[in-house]
Motif scaffolding. Structure first.
Motif, PDB file in Angstrom:
ATOM      1  N   LYS A 203       0.826  -1.213   0.000  1.00 18.36           N
ATOM      2  CA  LYS A 203       0.000   0.000   0.000  1.00 18.36           C
ATOM      3  C   LYS A 203       0.859   1.261   0.000  1.00 18.36           C
ATOM      4  N   LEU A 204       1.906   1.265   0.828  1.00 24.38           N
ATOM      5  CA  LEU A 204       2.802   2.423   0.864  1.00 24.38           C
ATOM      6  C   LEU A 204       3.472   2.624  -0.487  1.00 24.38           C
ATOM      7  N   LEU A 205       3.919   1.535  -1.098  1.00 24.93           N
ATOM      8  CA  LEU A 205       4.581   1.626  -2.394  1.00 24.93           C
ATOM      9  C   LEU A 205       3.618   2.140  -3.457  1.00 24.93           C
ATOM     10  N   ARG A 206       2.361   1.681  -3.407  1.00 24.04           N
ATOM     11  CA  ARG A 206       1.358   2.151  -4.366  1.00 24.04           C
ATOM     12  C   ARG A 206       1.132   3.652  -4.229  1.00 24.04           C
ATOM     13  N   ASP A 207       1.032   4.128  -2.993  1.00 22.12           N
ATOM     14  CA  ASP A 207       0.800   5.560  -2.769  1.00 22.12           C
ATOM     15  C   ASP A 207       1.966   6.407  -3.263  1.00 22.12           C
ATOM     16  N   THR A 208       3.188   5.951  -3.002  1.00 27.00           N
ATOM     17  CA  THR A 208       4.347   6.730  -3.432  1.00 27.00           C
ATOM     18  C   THR A 208       4.508   6.704  -4.948  1.00 27.00           C
ATOM     19  N   VAL A 209       4.207   5.561  -5.564  1.00 30.02           N
ATOM     20  CA  VAL A 209       4.281   5.482  -7.033  1.00 30.02           C
ATOM     21  C   VAL A 209       3.238   6.399  -7.656  1.00 30.02           C
ATOM     22  N   ASP A 210       2.069   6.500  -7.038  1.00 27.78           N
ATOM     23  CA  ASP A 210       1.047   7.431  -7.543  1.00 27.78           C
ATOM     24  C   ASP A 210       1.572   8.864  -7.571  1.00 27.78           C
ATOM     25  N   VAL A 211       2.319   9.247  -6.542  1.00 30.51           N
ATOM     26  CA  VAL A 211       2.890  10.598  -6.515  1.00 30.51           C
ATOM     27  C   VAL A 211       3.908  10.761  -7.636  1.00 30.51           C
ATOM     28  N   LEU A 212       4.766   9.759  -7.829  1.00 30.33           N
ATOM     29  CA  LEU A 212       5.781   9.843  -8.874  1.00 30.33           C
ATOM     30  C   LEU A 212       5.154   9.859 -10.273  1.00 30.33           C
ATOM     31  N   LEU A 213       4.022   9.194 -10.428  1.00 32.33           N
ATOM     32  CA  LEU A 213       3.317   9.196 -11.710  1.00 32.33           C
ATOM     33  C   LEU A 213       2.410  10.410 -11.866  1.00 32.33           C
ATOM     34  N   GLU A 214       2.426  11.292 -10.863  1.00 31.11           N
ATOM     35  CA  GLU A 214       1.625  12.515 -10.871  1.00 31.11           C
ATOM     36  C   GLU A 214       0.139  12.209 -11.026  1.00 31.11           C
TER      37      GLU A 214
END
Length: 307
Positions: A203-214
């Motif tokens: 879940k943490l990785l998904r949230d951070t990837v969402d930020v990186l993918l804007e």
């Protein structure tokens, strides 16, 4: 853009507001780490060593988080107009990857121990399990106020929660070994610790990837934003609307806004711009907004890239 936004000193990120909490938890985690390593070696307990491995990842992750916060506070420049605010997110990604790796390693080792169990000392497991329980409980209490505001703080909070559950598993295994002599209880506790780690890490990785993918922030409703912009007096339409996140707690927005020709021609654009800024910061907590105002006659000449 709304008034009062400088381009040289970045605003305080969500993580930076809680760096004191992270420092406190770092000290507690180092103490728990040393205690569990000593206890695991003395008591031949994989569960204690597994939890120590998890805590070691916590220490590395918190260190990365603090480093990311330090980078995020560096001033912006012409080369990096948002400064280093996204360094916090990179730290969170590394943290998640490390945590995932430790979880997989613990599960593999626990499975091997199920087939080749070792005798663990229930007394030693109990003593150092209590130390870990108290330490992780303090960490949770310290991090709880900030875990809803920053991905880094949330990551540290979830790790402390996993550690707390791991300490409980160690104590339960120690009790079972002491009462029944069932040696595989240590390996089973280790397996549970590994299983507890993985879902939260994903879940943490998904949230951070969402930020990186804007990606659009989860708490932002694009339809409502469009409706609010369109309801501003003088606004006819909005297109090329984008909302993304630079770092935790710092969403930004850009949009092309079509206004009435008469307002554009007779100096009313400034009033519309002020109203748009108040609308977005007041209703959606998006303070860094960039609007391109266009007269109605101009829209037919400009291709759109977003509805």
């Amino acid at each position: 853009m709304t008034p009062g936004h400088g381009h040289h000193v970045p605003p305080a990120t969500a993580g930076s507001l809680h760096r004191g909490r992270l420092k406190s938890v770092l000290g507690i985690s180092l103490t728990v780490l040393v205690a569990e390593v000593v206890g695991g070696l003395m008591g031949h307990s994989l569960a204690l060593l597994a939890d120590a491995g998890h805590v070691a990842t916590d220490v590395a992750g918190i260190g990365l988080s603090l480093l990311g916060i330090w980078f995020a506070r560096r001033p912006s420049s012409d080369a990096r107009t948002f400064g280093y605010q996204r360094a916090e997110i990179f730290a969170a990604v590394i943290n998640a990857v490390l945590l995932f790796s430790v979880g997989v390693f613990i599960i593999v080792e626990a499975i091997l121990r199920l087939f080749h169990p070792e005798v663990a000392s229930a007394g030693v497991m109990t003593v150092f399990g209590v130390v870990a329980l108290v330490g992780n409980g303090l960490s949770l209490a310290i991090l709880r106020p900030g875990q809803g505001e920053s991905l880094n703080i949330r990551g540290a909070f979830l790790e402390a929660l996993s550690d707390l559950l791991g300490a409980i598993a160690v104590l339960l295994a120690a009790g079972i070994i002491a009462v029944t002599g069932f040696e595989r209880a240590d390996a089973i506790a280790s397996l549970l610790i590994g299983i507890l780690i993985l879902p939260r890490t994903v879940k943490l990785l998904r949230d951070t990837v969402d930020v990186l993918l804007e990606a659009t922030p989860r708490d932002i409703n694009m339809a409502e934003i469009r409706d609010h912009i369109r309801s501003t007096p003088g606004v006819l339409a909005v297109h090329d609307l984008h909302v993304w996140t630079i770092t935790s707690g710092n969403p930004v927005l850009s949009a092309h806004v079509v206004i009435e020709d008469v307002l554009f021609d007779h100096g009313g654009a400034g009033t519309v711009l002020d109203e748009l800024g108040k609308c977005l910061s007041g209703h959606f907590d998006v303070e860094h907004c960039t609007f391109q105002l266009e007269p109605a006659r101009h829209r037919q000449h400009e291709p759109t890239t977003h509805p």
